[in-house]
Design a protein around this motif. Sequence first.
Motif, short mmCIF file in Angstrom:
data_model
loop_
_atom_site.label_atom_id
_atom_site.label_comp_id
_atom_site.label_asym_id
_atom_site.label_seq_id
_atom_site.Cartn_x
_atom_site.Cartn_y
_atom_site.Cartn_z
N GLN A 112 1.22 -1.19 0.12
CA GLN A 112 -0.23 -0.36 0.37
C GLN A 112 0.55 1.70 0.27
OE1 GLN A 112 -2.90 0.17 3.17
NE2 GLN A 112 -3.44 -2.57 2.72
N LEU A 113 1.94 0.97 0.75
CA LEU A 113 2.77 2.48 0.89
C LEU A 113 3.78 2.52 -0.18
CD1 LEU A 113 4.37 4.24 2.37
CD2 LEU A 113 5.99 2.83 2.97
N GLU A 114 3.74 1.60 -1.03
CA GLU A 114 4.71 1.69 -2.36
C GLU A 114 3.42 2.70 -3.51
OE1 GLU A 114 7.34 2.02 -4.98
OE2 GLU A 114 7.68 1.64 -2.66
N GLN A 115 2.44 1.92 -3.05
CA GLN A 115 0.99 2.18 -4.09
C GLN A 115 1.29 3.94 -3.73
OE1 GLN A 115 -1.93 -0.68 -3.92
NE2 GLN A 115 -0.98 -2.05 -5.31
N LEU A 116 0.50 4.53 -3.28
CA LEU A 116 0.46 5.25 -2.49
C LEU A 116 1.67 6.33 -2.91
CD1 LEU A 116 -1.11 7.82 -1.66
CD2 LEU A 116 -0.42 7.34 0.46
N LYS A 117 3.40 5.56 -2.30
CA LYS A 117 3.70 6.74 -3.01
C LYS A 117 3.95 7.08 -4.18
CE LYS A 117 9.14 6.62 -2.62
NZ LYS A 117 10.23 6.01 -2.81
N GLN A 118 3.97 6.51 -5.20
CA GLN A 118 3.66 6.24 -6.60
C GLN A 118 2.86 6.85 -7.32
OE1 GLN A 118 4.24 1.92 -8.30
NE2 GLN A 118 6.03 1.65 -7.54
N ARG A 119 1.54 7.47 -6.40
CA ARG A 119 0.73 8.36 -7.17
C ARG A 119 1.37 9.18 -6.40
NH1 ARG A 119 -4.22 9.07 -4.76
NH2 ARG A 119 -3.50 7.37 -3.57
N LEU A 120 1.69 9.80 -5.61
CA LEU A 120 1.86 11.08 -5.36
C LEU A 120 2.71 12.11 -6.32
CD1 LEU A 120 1.17 11.04 -1.44
CD2 LEU A 120 -0.31 11.42 -3.05
N GLN A 121 3.82 10.75 -5.97
CA GLN A 121 5.43 11.28 -7.25
C GLN A 121 5.21 11.47 -8.53
OE1 GLN A 121 8.31 8.58 -6.92
NE2 GLN A 121 10.09 9.32 -7.00
N ALA A 122 3.71 10.73 -8.97
CA ALA A 122 3.54 10.81 -10.52
C ALA A 122 2.31 12.21 -10.00
CB ALA A 122 2.25 10.06 -10.70
N LEU A 212 4.60 3.92 12.77
CA LEU A 212 4.81 4.88 11.52
C LEU A 212 3.93 5.63 10.45
CD1 LEU A 212 8.71 4.20 11.00
CD2 LEU A 212 7.74 5.43 12.90
N TRP A 213 2.55 4.46 10.87
CA TRP A 213 1.91 4.57 9.27
C TRP A 213 0.81 5.99 9.51
CZ3 TRP A 213 2.04 2.12 5.13
CH2 TRP A 213 0.86 2.23 4.37
N CYS A 214 0.99 6.42 10.63
CA CYS A 214 0.61 7.67 10.34
C CYS A 214 1.03 8.60 9.64
CB CYS A 214 -0.06 8.33 11.95
SG CYS A 214 1.52 8.49 12.87
N PHE A 215 1.59 8.80 9.42
CA PHE A 215 3.83 9.59 8.63
C PHE A 215 2.66 9.27 7.35
CE2 PHE A 215 4.94 9.85 12.87
CZ PHE A 215 4.64 11.32 13.00
N ASN A 216 2.42 8.90 6.95
CA ASN A 216 2.14 8.01 5.81
C ASN A 216 0.87 8.13 5.33
OD1 ASN A 216 4.95 6.85 4.94
ND2 ASN A 216 4.10 5.02 6.27
N ASP A 217 -0.11 8.70 5.74
CA ASP A 217 -1.52 9.31 5.75
C ASP A 217 -1.62 10.06 4.92
OD1 ASP A 217 -4.69 9.13 7.12
OD2 ASP A 217 -4.09 11.05 6.08
N GLU A 218 -2.43 10.11 3.95
CA GLU A 218 -2.64 10.30 1.95
C GLU A 218 -2.40 12.40 2.61
OE1 GLU A 218 -4.23 11.05 -1.75
OE2 GLU A 218 -4.76 8.82 -1.59
N ARG A 222 0.06 14.96 2.08
CA ARG A 222 -0.46 16.45 1.39
C ARG A 222 -0.57 17.97 1.64
NH1 ARG A 222 -2.62 15.48 -3.87
NH2 ARG A 222 -3.78 13.17 -4.05
N ALA A 223 -1.02 17.80 3.05
CA ALA A 223 -0.85 18.88 3.70
C ALA A 223 0.96 19.18 4.03
CB ALA A 223 -1.87 18.75 5.44
N ASP A 245 8.67 12.23 4.77
CA ASP A 245 9.55 12.43 4.81
C ASP A 245 10.45 13.42 3.62
OD1 ASP A 245 10.82 11.63 7.23
OD2 ASP A 245 11.11 10.08 5.90
N PHE A 246 9.69 12.81 2.11
CA PHE A 246 9.27 12.98 1.07
C PHE A 246 8.63 13.96 0.01
CE2 PHE A 246 9.77 8.38 0.62
CZ PHE A 246 10.65 8.35 -0.24
N ALA A 247 7.87 14.51 1.71
CA ALA A 247 6.94 15.28 0.69
C ALA A 247 7.44 16.66 1.66
CB ALA A 247 5.43 15.44 1.70
N ALA A 248 8.16 16.92 2.88
CA ALA A 248 8.57 18.27 3.85
C ALA A 248 9.83 18.54 3.27
CB ALA A 248 9.62 17.15 4.53
#
Length: 446
Positions: A112-122, A212-218, A222-223, A245-248
Amino acid sequence: MLTTPSQPFTVSHLNRTVRLLLEDEIGQVWLTGELSNLVLHGSGHWYFSLKDPGAQVRCAMFRGNNRRVAFRPQDGQQVLVQAKLSLYEPRGDYQLVVESMRLFGEGQLQLQLEQLKQRLQAEGLFAQERKRPLPRHPRQIGIITSPTGAAIRDMLQVLARRAPDLPVVLYPSPVQGAEAAPRLLQALEQAWSRAECDVLLIGRGGGALEDLWCFNDERLVRAIAASPIPIVSAVGHETDVSLADFAADLRAPTPSAAAELVSPDLGHRQERLALLARRLERSLRHRLALQQQPLQLLARRLQQQDPLRQLQQRQQGWDRLLARLEQAGQRLPLPAAQRLERLRQRLLAASPAQGLAHQRQRLAQLEHGLVLAAQTQTHRCGQRLALAVARLQDLSPLAILARGYALTYDSQGTLLHSSRQVAEGDEVETRLHEGRLRLKVLKRLA
């Protein structure tokens, strides 16, 4: 189904009978286990074993079914499969024919993490050009984390050591569990609405992926990417990585490292202030010297073109001519002498001596104006220099001590923030604006 010595089963008949019994009586099952001995055959079929600590079973997954698997299987992965119980008749091997497969437990979270990461990265949410530089000299720092965790203690210790005069605002929030992501989002919005900090730190200590999952919340990710205030993410240990980490704007390997990244060192700041003061003084002195050069040049030109000297030289010339005329008049007859007297009177009337007083007055006015202009310019430059030095002194941490404050350290040199950090009888050292005092704690009042 009975057999007799006169009507025995063949091996093929037996295996076929057992296969039909397994498929009819048990049929489809859901099974979880660890992938082992995986073979990705050239035909497109997969052959592997599923095992747990006590047993294993052979499995086959044919090409038509494994095309629907959303991840690339590897030995050691925990998976959940849907399969039919069967028997491979040529060898008599009991096996499962797998129809579907997905990751189980942490593996599912990782997918799930990898799929969300790819979508946000796109979407460009993690693009480097979106990130902003951190302020070099923040006036106030905000921290979003649990008020009782180890992360806040580590960050405050680093900030107290590096920048004891830097204010810190805590926006408390849980950092684990179902309520963590909404509460972290509320803390971010509170920091934005109050607009009191120049940079924000968000994070917690290390833990498992579920912790650590709360820090992967979409919504939270985005915020963080849209924050009007620069954000440093410090989630977990150096090997832990979250979407926050990627969004900061900047990712720190640990909470302590995040505190070091945003806090200018006190000693470095003092050296920097002293250097700036010296540079400012040299700049003002140089500018004053440049502004004095035109005045000095005008003074030299005035000396070279002194009207008084020119009048004196002309006066001497007239005096010589007048003397020569008088000598010549004594040798001429009376009419000629009269004409000579008239010429002498006209010469006296045209003498520069008549305008000498006016020229002297004009010269005095010019000299006075020159001196006044030099004094005014020197006074202005002196005022600018004094104002700049006063501003630098106001910014110095030592000015805080000059107002009556003091810094107290324990015997190891650690800055004290609470009376609970020492015991009665301990020796402490207090730094004043001028000098230091070594004291002994007689009684702890609170």
